[in-house]
Write an enzyme that holds these catalytic residues in place. Structure first.
Site, PDB file in Angstrom:
ATOM      1  N   ASN A  11       0.846  -1.194   0.000  1.00 50.10           N
ATOM      2  CA  ASN A  11       0.000   0.000   0.000  1.00 50.10           C
ATOM      3  C   ASN A  11       0.875   1.235   0.000  1.00 50.10           C
ATOM      4  OD1 ASN A  11      -2.168  -1.676   0.149  1.00 50.10           O
ATOM      5  ND2 ASN A  11      -3.038  -0.802   2.006  1.00 50.10           N
TER       6      ASN A  11
ATOM      7  N   LEU B 169      -7.870  -4.467  12.471  1.00 57.02           N
ATOM      8  CA  LEU B 169      -8.748  -3.586  13.228  1.00 57.02           C
ATOM      9  C   LEU B 169     -10.023  -4.311  13.654  1.00 57.02           C
ATOM     10  CD1 LEU B 169      -8.992  -0.717  14.322  1.00 57.02           C
ATOM     11  CD2 LEU B 169     -10.064  -0.042  12.166  1.00 57.02           C
TER      12      LEU B 169
END
Length: 419
Positions: A212, A310
């Site tokens: 990313n 997360l």
């Protein structure tokens, strides 16, 4: 009389502006609070106030010349740099801001400041148009991104005749900022903070990978700000640009699975988790042991889902007896419908706050020194933070987190958070 600065050594740089005369009051106030004040003046500053004045007020000799070595047992600018608990420049001209931002060292003050590892507090003073010049703004942003603290100039009648922003902050305001930095409360003292930063690397073969577009700068700024607020910080970082901050425990990882393992092993011991890393959602199903050779015009690469870190944190916290711990801050990098996607992510992943930004927006997102974010809680928008250095954004995020953690604790049950 209380002397909160007793035992502290303050290095005070005075540069060549009309406001240099206020350095006398500043020295007097600091000495009265118990500080040992060591003054360095630029040549320009000596045109507005004499070194003798500040020497009498501080009871220390005033340095003006990098080549004026009076003690053969040491190097003056290094001794001054090493002795400082805090370095302060008041007033700071546009010239010294440019020198510091670009690493120039051509006089006693700039040379000493380049050598010190002490925190730096700057109180600028200049003409309003100089303060608003793009070059000055760039230099201020660059210094702020490195952790420099500013006491912004005030607005009023300037010596040049203009009325506007550029007046040196009053000595008492500067003293308050100095006291806060040296002996002020450390709101995160005793707290343990976990921050993730950077991008993950998902190997295709030994020379190719999926990742990313993340520099890690926002995560680094959050870790630094937590450290400076007294927290014990663990920084789990993947691929990043630049050096990770000092004074934190660094865990280096490569892949999303490695980051997942490192984070989940630490979460039970944390008071705060800030998930700022950009984790690859997918990885190649098969990683080749050797470099793949070109054999055709096209290839098909099969990908599988990576663990959602997360989501795993939120799910783990939901089944704990003390479900309000740790306080979780997530990030949502979007390119459209930012609020919709951010609120959906906050609810699905059971975050206390979500920090959203449009990474396609100028001045925000990956690789920049600044950011523009919107912070959401369970009840919706908490605050929109305009473009500012990432360190300043990090400080504001910690302000918001501390407010919400205190509200939660005040409710007495440790569960739930204020939006």
């Amino acid at each position: 009389m209380d002397k909160p600065l007793k035992g502290k050594t303050i290095l005070l740089g005075v540069t060549g502006g009309i406001a240099a005369y206020k350095a006398a009051t500043l020295c007097s106030r600091l000495v009265s609070l118990g500080a040992s004040v060591r003054v360095i003046m630029t040549e320009g500053a000596t045109q507005f106030i004499t070194p003798l004045t500040l020497q009498v007020l501080t009871r220390n000799s005033v340095a003006t010349d990098v080549f004026d070595e009076r003690d053969a047992t040491g190097v003056q600018h290094i001794d001054l740099a090493d002795a400082a608990d805090l370095a302060v420049i008041a007033p700071a001209t546009a010239n010294i801001l440019s020198k510091l931002a670009n690493g120039l060292a051509d006089d006693m003050l700039s040379t000493t400041l380049l050598a010190t590892t002490a925190p730096l507090l700057i109180a600028p003073a200049m003409n309003v148009h100089m303060w608003e010049h793009p070059a000055v703004i760039d230099n201020v942003n660059k210094l702020a991104s490195r952790g420099v603290t500013f006491v912004e100039p005030g607005t009023g009648q300037l010596a040049c005749g203009y009325v506007g922003k550029g007046r040196l902050a009053e000595p008492d305001e500067i003293v308050d900022a100095i006291t806060a930095m040296l002996v002020g409360p450390k709101p995160l003292s005793g707290k343990r903070v976990l921050v993730t930063a950077g991008g993950t690397v998902e190997r295709i073969d030994p020379v190719r990978y999926i990742t990313n577009d993340s520099s890690g700068k926002m995560g680094f700024a959050i870790a630094e700000a937590a450290r400076d607020r007294g927290a014990e910080v663990t920084l789990v970082c993947g691929r990043t640009d630049g050096e990770a901050p000092n004074g934190v425990h660094i865990v280096k990882v490569n892949s999303a699975r490695q980051m997942y393992d490192a984070v989940m092993a630490s979460v039970p011991n944390m008071d705060f988790v800030v998930k700022a890393a950009a984790v690859a959602d997918y990885r190649p199903m098969h990683q080749e042991a050797h470099k793949m050779k070109k054999t055709s015009e096209a290839i098909t690469l099969e990908l599988v889902r990576n663990p959602d870190i997360l989501q795993a944190i939120g799910d783990w916290r939901a089944i704990q007896p003390d479900s309000g711990k740790p306080f979780v801050i997530g990030f949502a990098a979007e390119t459209m419908d930012v609020e919709k996607h951010a609120l959906d992510k906050l609810n699905r992943k059971k975050c206390d706050l979500i920090v959203a930004n449009n990474v396609a927006e100028s001045g925000a997102g990956f690789g920049t020194e600044t950011n523009i974010v919107s912070v959401y809680g369970p009840q919706g928008l908490v605050e929109q933070i305009p473009q500012m250095p990432k360190r300043a954004v990090a400080e504001r995020l910690w302000d918001l987190a501390e407010i919400r953690m205190n509200v939660t604790n005040a409710q007495g049950d440790g569960k739930g958070t204020a939006g």
